[in-house]
Design a protein around this motif. Structure first.
Motif, PDB file in Angstrom:
ATOM      1  N   LEU A  28       0.814  -1.212   0.000  1.00  0.00           N
ATOM      2  CA  LEU A  28       0.000   0.000   0.000  1.00  0.00           C
ATOM      3  C   LEU A  28       0.850   1.265   0.000  1.00  0.00           C
ATOM      4  CD1 LEU A  28      -2.942  -0.866   2.434  1.00  0.00           C
ATOM      5  CD2 LEU A  28      -2.693  -1.364  -0.004  1.00  0.00           C
ATOM      6  N   GLY A  29       2.108   1.153   0.416  1.00  0.00           N
ATOM      7  CA  GLY A  29       2.992   2.315   0.431  1.00  0.00           C
ATOM      8  C   GLY A  29       2.708   3.321   1.527  1.00  0.00           C
ATOM      9  N   LEU A  30       2.106   2.866   2.632  1.00  0.00           N
ATOM     10  CA  LEU A  30       1.812   3.789   3.727  1.00  0.00           C
ATOM     11  C   LEU A  30       3.077   4.076   4.534  1.00  0.00           C
ATOM     12  CD1 LEU A  30      -1.578   2.343   5.032  1.00  0.00           C
ATOM     13  CD2 LEU A  30      -1.210   4.234   3.435  1.00  0.00           C
ATOM     14  N   PRO A  31       3.302   5.343   4.888  1.00  0.00           N
ATOM     15  CA  PRO A  31       4.477   5.678   5.682  1.00  0.00           C
ATOM     16  C   PRO A  31       4.257   5.353   7.162  1.00  0.00           C
ATOM     17  CG  PRO A  31       3.237   7.668   5.236  1.00  0.00           C
ATOM     18  CD  PRO A  31       2.548   6.536   4.483  1.00  0.00           C
ATOM     19  N   VAL A  32       5.312   4.855   7.811  1.00  0.00           N
ATOM     20  CA  VAL A  32       5.266   4.584   9.255  1.00  0.00           C
ATOM     21  C   VAL A  32       5.519   5.887   9.986  1.00  0.00           C
ATOM     22  CG1 VAL A  32       6.304   3.312  11.158  1.00  0.00           C
ATOM     23  CG2 VAL A  32       6.159   2.265   8.909  1.00  0.00           C
ATOM     24  N   LEU A  33       4.605   6.281  10.834  1.00  0.00           N
ATOM     25  CA  LEU A  33       4.793   7.473  11.648  1.00  0.00           C
ATOM     26  C   LEU A  33       5.384   7.124  13.003  1.00  0.00           C
ATOM     27  CD1 LEU A  33       1.468   9.384  10.915  1.00  0.00           C
ATOM     28  CD2 LEU A  33       3.666   9.530   9.714  1.00  0.00           C
ATOM     29  N   ARG A  34       5.061   5.921  13.465  1.00  0.00           N
ATOM     30  CA  ARG A  34       5.521   5.491  14.788  1.00  0.00           C
ATOM     31  C   ARG A  34       5.436   3.969  14.858  1.00  0.00           C
ATOM     32  NH1 ARG A  34       2.607   8.947  17.231  1.00  0.00           N
ATOM     33  NH2 ARG A  34       0.785   7.723  17.627  1.00  0.00           N
ATOM     34  N   SER A  35       6.384   3.363  15.547  1.00  0.00           N
ATOM     35  CA  SER A  35       6.298   1.933  15.826  1.00  0.00           C
ATOM     36  C   SER A  35       6.645   1.722  17.282  1.00  0.00           C
ATOM     37  CB  SER A  35       7.234   1.127  14.918  1.00  0.00           C
ATOM     38  OG  SER A  35       8.577   1.448  15.191  1.00  0.00           O
ATOM     39  N   ILE A  82      -5.802   4.231  -8.877  1.00  0.00           N
ATOM     40  CA  ILE A  82      -5.435   3.636  -7.589  1.00  0.00           C
ATOM     41  C   ILE A  82      -5.555   2.112  -7.657  1.00  0.00           C
ATOM     42  CG2 ILE A  82      -6.091   3.436  -5.154  1.00  0.00           C
ATOM     43  CD1 ILE A  82      -4.668   6.064  -5.811  1.00  0.00           C
ATOM     44  N   VAL A  83      -6.635   1.620  -8.212  1.00  0.00           N
ATOM     45  CA  VAL A  83      -6.818   0.166  -8.343  1.00  0.00           C
ATOM     46  C   VAL A  83      -5.706  -0.427  -9.211  1.00  0.00           C
ATOM     47  CG1 VAL A  83      -8.298  -1.617  -9.367  1.00  0.00           C
ATOM     48  CG2 VAL A  83      -9.276   0.090  -7.814  1.00  0.00           C
ATOM     49  N   ASP A  84      -5.404   0.219 -10.325  1.00  0.00           N
ATOM     50  CA  ASP A  84      -4.334  -0.283 -11.200  1.00  0.00           C
ATOM     51  C   ASP A  84      -2.996  -0.317 -10.461  1.00  0.00           C
ATOM     52  OD1 ASP A  84      -6.137  -0.603 -13.267  1.00  0.00           O
ATOM     53  OD2 ASP A  84      -5.499   1.205 -14.359  1.00  0.00           O
ATOM     54  N   VAL A  87      -3.065  -3.209  -7.817  1.00  0.00           N
ATOM     55  CA  VAL A  87      -2.961  -4.514  -8.479  1.00  0.00           C
ATOM     56  C   VAL A  87      -1.520  -4.743  -8.945  1.00  0.00           C
ATOM     57  CG1 VAL A  87      -3.701  -5.838 -10.507  1.00  0.00           C
ATOM     58  CG2 VAL A  87      -5.406  -4.687  -9.073  1.00  0.00           C
ATOM     59  N   ALA A  88      -0.892  -3.713  -9.502  1.00  0.00           N
ATOM     60  CA  ALA A  88       0.504  -3.830  -9.933  1.00  0.00           C
ATOM     61  C   ALA A  88       1.433  -4.127  -8.760  1.00  0.00           C
ATOM     62  CB  ALA A  88       0.943  -2.557 -10.653  1.00  0.00           C
ATOM     63  N   ALA A  89       1.063  -3.672  -7.559  1.00  0.00           N
ATOM     64  CA  ALA A  89       1.859  -3.925  -6.351  1.00  0.00           C
ATOM     65  C   ALA A  89       1.546  -5.281  -5.723  1.00  0.00           C
ATOM     66  CB  ALA A  89       1.623  -2.817  -5.327  1.00  0.00           C
TER      67      ALA A  89
END
Length: 132
Positions: A28-35, A82-84, A87-89
């Protein structure tokens, strides 16, 4: 003070934080803000950003994937793009028998617009919606 004065963040339970990291960060490519820790699990939780702020709290838990309901929705400008990209990912678009889907897996949304669904490795469901 009403709750509407405060930001809201969705919390998503996952059974394996490493598999979740591969999905949320890698696909999804979401950035981590905190772990940090989640319950008794060191480094078992992540807060991901979306839309300019914290959006998803993802944590390891034995209750992961126990609901079939949509847990959160991204409202996007160009659903086809976004869907394309997803799916490519390697993200699969979920198709439900009770809906008619186009070739991409997108269906008309009640009241207008369009919608598609994706799931994380635990079966947690997310919607992608657009008004066009």
């Amino acid at each position: 003070m009403p709750l509407s004065s405060f930001p809201l963040r969705a919390s998503i339970a996952v059974s394996d934080i490493r598999a979740a990291v591969a999905f949320y960060e890698g696909k999804l490519g979401l950035p981590v803000l905190r772990s940090g820790p989640s319950a008794q699990i060191e480094d078992g939780g992540r807060v991901y950003g979306s839309g300019g702020g914290p959006a998803l709290n993802v944590y390891q838990s034995p209750t992961a994937g126990t609901t079939a309901a949509t847990l959160a929705t991204w409202y996007v400008d160009d659903l086809d793009q976004i869907v394309d990209e997803l799916v490519a990912a390697g993200v699969e678009i979920v198709r439900y028998d009770q809906f008619v889907h186009d070739a991409r897996g997108i269906t008309p949304r009640a009241g207008g617009g369009r919608i598609a669904w994706i799931q994380d490795p635990d079966g947690n469901t997310f919607a992608l919606e657009s008004d066009t």
